[in-house]
Design an enzyme around this catalytic site. Structure first.
Site, PDB file in Angstrom:
ATOM      1  N   GLN A 198       0.864  -1.177   0.000  1.00 45.97           N
ATOM      2  CA  GLN A 198       0.000   0.000   0.000  1.00 45.97           C
ATOM      3  C   GLN A 198       0.905   1.232   0.000  1.00 45.97           C
ATOM      4  OE1 GLN A 198      -3.732  -0.727   0.236  1.00 45.97           O
ATOM      5  NE2 GLN A 198      -2.595  -2.498  -0.524  1.00 45.97           N
ATOM      6  N   ALA A 239     -11.672   2.429   4.858  1.00 43.73           N
ATOM      7  CA  ALA A 239     -10.728   1.572   4.135  1.00 43.73           C
ATOM      8  C   ALA A 239      -9.944   2.350   3.075  1.00 43.73           C
ATOM      9  CB  ALA A 239     -11.476   0.407   3.503  1.00 43.73           C
ATOM     10  N   HIS A 240      -9.012   1.633   2.444  1.00 38.45           N
ATOM     11  CA  HIS A 240      -8.108   2.281   1.489  1.00 38.45           C
ATOM     12  C   HIS A 240      -8.842   2.858   0.289  1.00 38.45           C
ATOM     13  CE1 HIS A 240      -7.321  -1.999  -0.382  1.00 38.45           C
ATOM     14  NE2 HIS A 240      -8.584  -1.659  -0.415  1.00 38.45           N
ATOM     15  N   ASN A 241      -8.373   4.035  -0.132  1.00 33.58           N
ATOM     16  CA  ASN A 241      -8.879   4.752  -1.304  1.00 33.58           C
ATOM     17  C   ASN A 241     -10.303   5.266  -1.157  1.00 33.58           C
ATOM     18  OD1 ASN A 241      -6.712   2.662  -2.641  1.00 33.58           O
ATOM     19  ND2 ASN A 241      -6.744   4.667  -3.663  1.00 33.58           N
ATOM     20  N   SER A 259     -12.446   2.039  -1.678  1.00 33.48           N
ATOM     21  CA  SER A 259     -12.741   2.748  -2.930  1.00 33.48           C
ATOM     22  C   SER A 259     -14.176   3.238  -3.029  1.00 33.48           C
ATOM     23  CB  SER A 259     -12.405   1.855  -4.139  1.00 33.48           C
ATOM     24  OG  SER A 259     -11.038   1.504  -4.130  1.00 33.48           O
TER      25      SER A 259
END
Length: 346
Positions: A198, A239-241, A259
């Site tokens: 990441q 969470a990521h993005n 996302s």
């Protein structure tokens, strides 16, 4: 520090009903009011307390009309809750503030520290990190290498900002929150799950508040972005993005998969879960424990799993209570139908 009703009314632009010379030096809930305290009334459920409170001054909304004698001095304002917030902020600002770097803190030689910063014992500031003016960093808080913290921020004990992440001005990070841990990214292979590095960051814009033990994961690539004015309760997972729009608020245990883009001025109740790669519009309100598997248009007010409009949800809830009786009735009807079929076939 002591203030008079006259001084307070001038600060919050209120109208005094009672003694303008009444003074206060502390705050109290209306049901626990004491002499010398200022309180407020904004929720009608607490109206009975205003007739018995011992608070010296009470903030009320302009449309409040007493039905009996009130002993406290009243200050009428457009919004009592908002006015209380202004007074509490003034109270906090008036407290003496420590500055300087404690000798037991670790600050890398290459770190840049602004003016009037306080860094408490056992805090850690990494290589090439930056800390803005008037920021307070409490014990055991960590700012990773290359991370940037804006001005007038507070990082409470054990909060962590990972390397290269960005925190804007006037942000508050509560104890145990983690900004920039790896996103949950793994590629399935015949041998198992292979970690996907990441390499992105997290960006918190200005005036963001992050609750205790809340986690905001760094992006796989690019940035996980929390826009200005967002308020996250304790134990929230971003969470990521993900991208969270300005002035959105989330209660405890909300979880948002990767996302997903959330619009501005949204309100999510506790334990709301949102799937990944979705788009949630602006001004969306989601009731507690809602589970969201798809996109939601702006202005929606939904609750449930899958989420539905409030009226539909309440109707479904009423029907749900009757399901055991309906099941018995259905079995009886099926039995009667079978008996009728047998009679007709004779």
């Amino acid at each position: 520090m002591e203030f008079s009703a006259k001084q307070i009314a001038a600060f919050i632009q209120g109208e005094i009903i009672g003694d303008e010379n009444a003074t206060v030096h502390t705050f109290a809930k209306i049901e626990e009011g004491i002499p010398g305290a200022i309180s407020f009334l904004s929720n009608p459920k607490y109206t009975p307390y205003i007739y018995e409170t011992k608070a010296s001054i009470v903030l009320v909304n302009k449309d409040f009309t007493p039905e009996q004698e009130v002993k406290a001095t009243l200050i009428k304002v457009d919004n009592a809750y908002e006015s209380l917030a202004k007074l509490l902020n003034l109270y906090e600002m008036s407290k003496p503030k420590r500055t300087g770097i404690d000798e037991r803190a670790y600050v890398a030689e290459t770190a840049k520290i602004g003016k009037d910063v306080y860094i408490a014992p056992f805090a850690c500031i990494g290589d090439h990190a930056e800390v803005g003016d008037n920021t307070v960093i409490h014990p055991h808080a960590t700012v990773g290498g290359g991370a940037k913290i804006g001005s007038n921020c507070i990082l409470y004990a054990n909060s962590t900002v990972y390397h290269d992440c960005r925190v804007g001005n006037n942000c508050i990070l509560h104890a145990g929150c983690v900004i920039g841990a790896d996103g949950f990214g793994f590629a399935p292979t015949p041998q198992g799950y292979e970690k996907i590095p990441q390499i992105g960051i997290v960006i918190l814009e200005d005036n963001v508040e992050v609750g205790a033990n809340t986690c905001i994961d760094r992006a796989t690539m690019g940035a996980t972005v929390i826009h200005s004015g967002v308020k996250l309760d304790n134990l929230v997972q971003i969470a990521h993005n993900d991208e969270i729009g300005s002035h959105t608020v989330m209660a405890a245990q909300v979880g948002i998969a990767g996302s997903t883009k959330v619009g501005e001025w949204c309100m999510f109740g506790g334990q709301v879960g949102i799937a990944g790669h979705l788009k949630i519009g602006n001004q969306v309100n989601l009731g507690a424990q809602s589970g969201v598997p798809g996109n939601i248009k702006s202005g929606s007010q939904l609750i449930g799993t899958p989420p539905m409009e409030l009226k539909q949800f309440f109707k479904a809830s009423i029907v749900q209570k009757s399901l055991p009786e309906m099941q018995i009735e259905l079995r009886n009807l099926r039995k009667e139908i079978e008996e009728l079929k047998q009679q007709l076939n004779k």
